[in-house]
Design a protein around this motif. Structure first.
Motif, PDB file in Angstrom:
ATOM      1  N   UNK A 304       0.814  -1.295  -0.072  1.00  0.00           N
ATOM      2  CA  UNK A 304      -0.012  -0.018   0.058  1.00  0.00           C
ATOM      3  C   UNK A 304       0.777   1.233  -0.073  1.00  0.00           C
ATOM      4  N   UNK A 305       1.872   1.291   0.807  1.00  0.00           N
ATOM      5  CA  UNK A 305       2.910   2.361   0.962  1.00  0.00           C
ATOM      6  C   UNK A 305       3.540   2.763  -0.308  1.00  0.00           C
ATOM      7  N   UNK A 306       3.579   1.384  -1.376  1.00  0.00           N
ATOM      8  CA  UNK A 306       4.249   1.792  -2.528  1.00  0.00           C
ATOM      9  C   UNK A 306       3.503   2.848  -3.550  1.00  0.00           C
ATOM     10  N   UNK A 307       2.085   2.937  -3.321  1.00  0.00           N
ATOM     11  CA  UNK A 307       1.249   3.711  -4.104  1.00  0.00           C
ATOM     12  C   UNK A 307       1.841   5.270  -3.511  1.00  0.00           C
ATOM     13  N   UNK A 308       1.895   5.323  -2.425  1.00  0.00           N
ATOM     14  CA  UNK A 308       2.141   6.678  -1.811  1.00  0.00           C
ATOM     15  C   UNK A 308       3.581   7.055  -2.292  1.00  0.00           C
ATOM     16  N   UNK A 309       4.450   6.148  -2.282  1.00  0.00           N
ATOM     17  CA  UNK A 309       5.826   6.511  -2.814  1.00  0.00           C
ATOM     18  C   UNK A 309       5.679   7.068  -4.319  1.00  0.00           C
ATOM     19  N   UNK A 310       5.138   6.228  -5.201  1.00  0.00           N
ATOM     20  CA  UNK A 310       4.890   6.782  -6.331  1.00  0.00           C
ATOM     21  C   UNK A 310       4.057   7.952  -6.534  1.00  0.00           C
ATOM     22  N   UNK A 311       3.162   8.266  -5.635  1.00  0.00           N
ATOM     23  CA  UNK A 311       2.379   9.644  -5.623  1.00  0.00           C
ATOM     24  C   UNK A 311       3.042  10.762  -5.316  1.00  0.00           C
ATOM     25  N   UNK A 312       4.342  10.539  -4.364  1.00  0.00           N
ATOM     26  CA  UNK A 312       5.017  11.630  -3.885  1.00  0.00           C
ATOM     27  C   UNK A 312       5.434  12.668  -4.750  1.00  0.00           C
ATOM     28  N   UNK A 313       5.148  13.999  -4.566  1.00  0.00           N
ATOM     29  CA  UNK A 313       5.559  14.905  -5.476  1.00  0.00           C
ATOM     30  C   UNK A 313       6.757  15.807  -4.970  1.00  0.00           C
ATOM     31  N   UNK A 314       7.829  15.981  -5.958  1.00  0.00           N
ATOM     32  CA  UNK A 314       8.830  16.909  -5.510  1.00  0.00           C
ATOM     33  C   UNK A 314       8.499  18.384  -5.362  1.00  0.00           C
ATOM     34  N   UNK A 315       9.248  19.108  -5.044  1.00  0.00           N
ATOM     35  CA  UNK A 315       8.931  20.678  -4.700  1.00  0.00           C
ATOM     36  C   UNK A 315       8.635  21.266  -6.235  1.00  0.00           C
ATOM     37  N   UNK A 316       8.053  22.252  -6.229  1.00  0.00           N
ATOM     38  CA  UNK A 316       7.717  22.928  -7.478  1.00  0.00           C
ATOM     39  C   UNK A 316       8.811  23.536  -8.001  1.00  0.00           C
TER      40      UNK A 316
END
Length: 324
Positions: A304-316
């Motif tokens: 489940x955490x893998x989804x959040x890792x992939x969805x994590x966004x870097x700063x603009x």
């Protein structure tokens, strides 16, 4: 002049796109590696006799029983999420949803590092850079309370099983460590000291510490009893006190040996085989119960955490990718 500006703006834009691609590749590698280790542990372990497991599973198949065990996994991770939400408010209040995201993503990042070091960095990524040290400190308190609960119940378990010398030895070592720490609390190493650490603990409101303590002990009681009920599901009929004492002893000894999260199954499995073997429990049952505990409480949250890792966004980026 305008052409020069456009040239540099384009270069910055390309650089940002390159950064985004690099971060995505890193995240993808983390997720792929996580899935590989989960598969490797469950499918390539020669000690897991799947035929015996399927026979017993069909014999005791019960939707209610499966739901009951899964509910314990949910509670285990939910208590951890509540712990982090409680501690994170020292920096800024976060919702249950946000705490869930941070805990599961950090668990995925920490699965490849010794004693889950990557988990500290994983949570820090969700906060401002200036708060990194605070987040690492709070995560230390979050994990520290589990160590305290594991040690407390583990020593009791060892006493019950008759390992008095080991228990007394560990207690004496702990007392000696506390005394040495007290005597050397003002000694600084790179501007840090035990006294500084204690002062930072005192700065946190007592109600937050109390809630962390209660949630930590509740979490320990949940996953240790999940272990207990899995043994019952595999027709292991031993007195409650003896079985729980052995479980707490195994968890305690496993916790004091530095390890990687993805090796947690192998470490606990080896200790469990030894201690439960002394009680006459079949080795294949011990291995399967330990494997299921690892899958339900580490592998599933990592998936489940893998989804959040992939969805994590870097700063603009400083300049938008699309020029007007």
């Amino acid at each position: 002049m305008f052409k020069v500006f456009c040239f540099f703006a384009t270069m910055i834009s390309i650089s940002h796109k390159t950064k985004q691609l690099s971060v995505f590749i890193i995240k993808l590698l983390i997720v792929i590696t996580a899935f590989y280790f989960i598969y490797n542990q469950m499918a390539s372990n020669d000690q897991l006799d799947w035929d015996k497991f399927l026979i017993l599973f069909k014999k005791n198949e019960s939707i209610a029983g499966i739901s009951f065990i899964l509910f314990f996994s949910f509670l285990n991770r939910f208590f951890e999420i509540l712990k982090w939400q409680n501690l994170a408010q020292v920096v800024k209040p976060i919702s249950i949803t946000e705490a869930t995201k941070q805990v599961l993503a950090a668990l995925t990042l920490g699965v490849f590092t010794p004693i889950g070091v990557g988990e500290y960095a994983g949570k820090a990524l969700y906060f401002e850079k200036k708060d990194t040290k605070k987040i690492i400190f709070l995560n230390l308190l979050c994990n520290g309370i589990q160590v305290l609960a594991t040690g407390f119940f583990g020593i009791i378990g060892m006493f019950i099983l008759g390992y008095w010398i080991w228990s007394i030895g560990i207690i004496l070592i702990t007392i000696a460590f506390v005394l040495i720490s007290f005597l050397t609390k003002k000694i600084k190493i790179k501007e840090y000291s035990i006294e500084t650490f204690l002062e930072r603990i005192k700065e946190i409101p007592r109600n937050i510490h109390n809630k962390n303590l209660i949630l930590g002990f509740c979490r320990y009681i949940v996953f240790s009893h999940q272990y207990f009920f899995l043994f019952l599901a595999f027709d292991v009929n031993l007195p409650y006190v003896v079985l729980m004492a052995t479980i707490t002893t195994v968890y305690f000894l496993a916790s004091i040996i530095p390890s990687f999260q993805f090796l947690d199954f192998a470490l606990k499995g080896s200790l469990a085989v030894y201690f439960f073997g002394l009680l006459g429990v079949n080795e294949w049952i011990i291995i399967f119960v330990t494997a299921l505990m690892w899958f339900l409480n580490i592998a599933l949250p990592v998936i489940i955490g893998s989804y959040y890792v992939l969805a994590f966004k870097i700063s603009k980026p400083l300049i938008s990718d699309s020029m007007p």
